[in-house]
Design an enzyme around this catalytic site. Sequence first.
Site, PDB file in Angstrom:
ATOM      1  N   ASP A 110      -2.051  -1.125  -4.282  1.00 58.22           N
ATOM      2  CA  ASP A 110      -1.990  -0.881  -5.316  1.00 58.22           C
ATOM      3  C   ASP A 110      -1.580  -0.703  -6.355  1.00 58.22           C
ATOM      4  O   ASP A 110       0.212  -1.387  -5.708  1.00 58.22           O
ATOM      5  CB  ASP A 110      -2.183   1.595  -5.085  1.00 58.22           C
ATOM      6  CG  ASP A 110      -1.165   1.480  -4.237  1.00 58.22           C
ATOM      7  OD1 ASP A 110      -0.265   1.518  -3.948  1.00 58.22           O
ATOM      8  OD2 ASP A 110      -1.772   2.113  -3.042  1.00 58.22           O
ATOM      9  N   ASP A 164       1.371  -0.752  -0.238  1.00 61.60           N
ATOM     10  CA  ASP A 164       0.055   0.135  -0.088  1.00 61.60           C
ATOM     11  C   ASP A 164       0.601   1.408  -0.030  1.00 61.60           C
ATOM     12  O   ASP A 164       1.584   1.248   1.131  1.00 61.60           O
ATOM     13  CB  ASP A 164      -0.456   0.311   1.049  1.00 61.60           C
ATOM     14  CG  ASP A 164      -1.715   0.670   1.275  1.00 61.60           C
ATOM     15  OD1 ASP A 164      -1.717   2.371   0.496  1.00 61.60           O
ATOM     16  OD2 ASP A 164      -3.059   1.111   2.448  1.00 61.60           O
ATOM     17  N   GLU A 177      -7.879 -19.551 -17.033  1.00 65.37           N
ATOM     18  CA  GLU A 177      -8.652 -20.782 -15.625  1.00 65.37           C
ATOM     19  C   GLU A 177      -9.525 -22.499 -15.924  1.00 65.37           C
ATOM     20  O   GLU A 177     -10.231 -22.130 -16.475  1.00 65.37           O
ATOM     21  CB  GLU A 177      -9.327 -19.781 -15.221  1.00 65.37           C
ATOM     22  CG  GLU A 177      -9.979 -20.441 -13.381  1.00 65.37           C
ATOM     23  CD  GLU A 177     -10.665 -19.373 -12.481  1.00 65.37           C
ATOM     24  OE1 GLU A 177     -10.736 -19.631 -11.604  1.00 65.37           O
ATOM     25  OE2 GLU A 177     -11.229 -18.276 -13.299  1.00 65.37           O
ATOM     26  N   ASP A 199     -10.072 -15.329 -16.808  1.00 67.53           N
ATOM     27  CA  ASP A 199     -10.892 -15.845 -15.877  1.00 67.53           C
ATOM     28  C   ASP A 199     -12.402 -16.222 -16.258  1.00 67.53           C
ATOM     29  O   ASP A 199     -12.913 -16.553 -17.409  1.00 67.53           O
ATOM     30  CB  ASP A 199     -10.778 -14.191 -15.433  1.00 67.53           C
ATOM     31  CG  ASP A 199     -12.269 -14.910 -13.579  1.00 67.53           C
ATOM     32  OD1 ASP A 199     -11.150 -15.244 -12.972  1.00 67.53           O
ATOM     33  OD2 ASP A 199     -13.572 -14.446 -14.386  1.00 67.53           O
TER      34      ASP A 199
HETATM   35  C1  GLC Z   1     -12.399 -16.519 -11.187  1.00 71.07           C
HETATM   36  C2  GLC Z   1     -11.308 -15.713 -10.041  1.00 71.07           C
HETATM   37  C3  GLC Z   1     -12.192 -15.628  -8.685  1.00 71.07           C
HETATM   38  C4  GLC Z   1     -13.991 -15.086  -9.327  1.00 71.07           C
HETATM   39  C5  GLC Z   1     -14.088 -15.856 -10.962  1.00 71.07           C
HETATM   40  C6  GLC Z   1     -15.377 -14.846 -11.080  1.00 71.07           C
HETATM   41  O1  GLC Z   1     -12.448 -17.987 -10.645  1.00 71.07           O
HETATM   42  O2  GLC Z   1     -10.675 -16.840  -9.765  1.00 71.07           O
HETATM   43  O3  GLC Z   1     -11.948 -15.228  -7.872  1.00 71.07           O
HETATM   44  O4  GLC Z   1     -14.812 -14.664  -7.823  1.00 71.07           O
HETATM   45  O5  GLC Z   1     -13.740 -15.963 -11.577  1.00 71.07           O
HETATM   46  O6  GLC Z   1     -14.696 -13.581 -12.052  1.00 71.07           O
END
Ligand code: GLC
Length: 575
Positions: free
Chosen positions: A62, A54, A295, A233
Site C-alpha cells: 500500500d 504492506d 510505453e 500505458d
Molecule cells: C500495459 C501494462 C500491462 C497491462 C496493459 C493493459 O502493457 O504494462 O501490465 O496489462 O498495459 O493495461
Amino acid sequence: MKRTIWAGLLALVLIGSLGSQSIAVEPATSIKSAAEPWWKHAVIYEIYPRSFADSDNNGMGDIKGITSKLDYLKNLGVDALWLTPCYPSPQVDFGYDIADYTAIAPEYGTLADFDELVAEAKKRNIRIIMDLVMNHTSDKHLWFVESSSSKDNPKRDWYIWRDGGGDTMPPNNWLSLFGHSAWKLDPKTNQYYYHFFYAEQPDLNWRNPEVRKAMYDVAKFWLDRGVAGFRLDAIGTLFEEADLPDNPVLAGKNKFGDPNMDNVHNEKLNEVHDVVRELRTVVDSYPDNRVLVGETSARDINELSLTYGKKLDEFQLPMNFFFAFVNKLSAPEFRTRIGEWDKNPAGGWPLYLFSNHDQIRHYIRYGDKTHNDQIAKLTATILLTLRGTPLLYYGEELGMENNDPKSKEDVQDPIGKTGWPDEIGRDGERTPMQWNSELNAGFTAADKPWLPVTPSYKKYNVVAEEADKNSILNFYKELIRLRRTDDALVNGSYQAVDVQNKDVLSYVRKGEKKSVLVALNMTPESKTVQYDLKPYGINSNSAKTLLASPHNTPSSANLRNLTLPPYGVFVGQVQ
Ligand code: GLC
C-alpha cells in the site's frame, strides 16, 4: 511450459486552470549542467504498489508501505518512483483497469496518504511519476456504466460501440492482446464494444473531444498534487480505423490458440501523435520539467524515434524493449542496440531498462545458473553507466528472480488462466519485495501475501545484502554513487571502443578532461583486452580503477593488457 516473454505479444507501439504547485527539488545529480532537466540524470525506480511493502498487514502492499521505505530508496540513490496504477479498480488487471482516475484504491490507502507520500518523497529529493492508462477504463467506471446504459446516453460515444457483423458475429476479426475476440456483445443494447485488452477494459473513443478533455483534466488533477509526470500505458492502441477493416491473418496460432494477426488497422495510427503532443502541452504548462514516459514497444530505432516527436515535442522518455530483449550476453548485439539508441535519428534522450512488471526478471533471463550474481552486476553496470536515464524495477537491485506459478489454480493474472500452460501470466515477476529473511520476507505480517514470496529471499534481501560488501545491492549503490559524482558519467558522450570484440563490450564516456572506460566480459572465461584509445583522444596507457567486480583488480589497470575474469566488470578513469 515456460513462457518466453509476455511482451513478445506486445507487437505494438504502446506508444482549465492550471495549478502551479511547485515540486522543485534538488538536481538528480551532484554534477550537472544547470540547463538540463532533472529526468536526464535521474535514476527512476518502478514500484508495483501491491507488492512493495504492506503497512496494514492485509497481504497487499500500500501507499503508506511505500512511504515507510523512502529512506531505503534515498539511500539506494533513487531520484524518482514510477508507481504502477494505484487508483480504485476491480483489480482484474491489477490496477490497469481503472474505475476512478482521481482517487486512490481503498486497499492501498487514501488521497491523504498519497499526498503524504509526495511530500515525504520531496523531502528526500524523490519525485513521483504516476501511471496513466488512457486507452481504456474499467467496465465499472461510471463513464462506461453510463455509456452502456442505452444507445442514446450522452456518453455512448465515449467508447467504441458497433453492431455485429451478422448472427452472433462480432463487427470484425480483431483480437484482444489478452486472447480471443476484441469485441464483447452487450445484451442490453445488442451492440458490441471494443476492448484491446480484457473485456473488463473497454477502449475509450479518442476521437471524441469530451474524452480527450476528461483525460487531460485527470492529468491536471495529479499535476496539481505535485506529481512529476506520467508513464503512459498502452499508448499505441488509442485509435482504431473507424470503418473497422479486418486485420490480415498471418500463419500459425498464438498462445491463446487464436490465429496470428497483423494489427495494422488498430495499432500505431498517426493520430496517437496528436494526443501525446496535446498531453505534452498540458504537462509543459507546469513548472519543473514534468516528464512523459511512454510505453512504446517500437520494432526498431526508426519507429522509436518517431515517439519523441518531430520537434521532440512528444515523449521525453519513450520506453522500448529492443535493448531489454537482447536476452543473451552478446557484446555485438548490445553494441548495436546501444549505438542505435545513443545516436537515434530524433536526437532523443535514451531510457534504458531490463525488467518490468510484464517481463520475466532479467536476473534469470541473462543468468547462466552458475554466475547469476556476477551477471546481475554486469547488467547493472550497463544500465547505470550509459548516456541515458536508467529505469530499475523494484528488487532487481537485490537480484530478485521470478517465482512462477506451478499450476493453473495458483495463477492470479487472468492471461495465465486463459493461456495456461503456454502463457502462464505475469505473477512470477510481481512477487513481494524481499526486505529481510523473516516471515514473508518482511513484506507483510499477514499469514499469506497476495503472491508467494520467492524462495531465494533467505539470501537475497535488503538486510542481508546491506551487511555484505560484495552484494548485488551494494554494487548498485556504488554504481549509482559513481554515476552521480563522476563528471564523465554525468556529462560525457558515449563512444564504443574495441568494436570488433565479440566477447567484451567496451565503451568510453568521454568527458572534457577525464573519461571513463567501461569493459564488460560477456563470457564465462577470462578474457584479456588490449586497448588503443588514442583515436578517441585518450593517451593514457593505464586506467585508475573506479569499480571492478569480482573484486580482484588492483587500483590501476594496464590498458595494453587488461584481464577480465568470467563476466568481469571494469570501470576505470582514463585521460
Ligand atoms: C500495459 C501494462 C500491462 C497491462 C496493459 C493493459 O502493457 O504494462 O501490465 O496489462 O498495459 O493495461
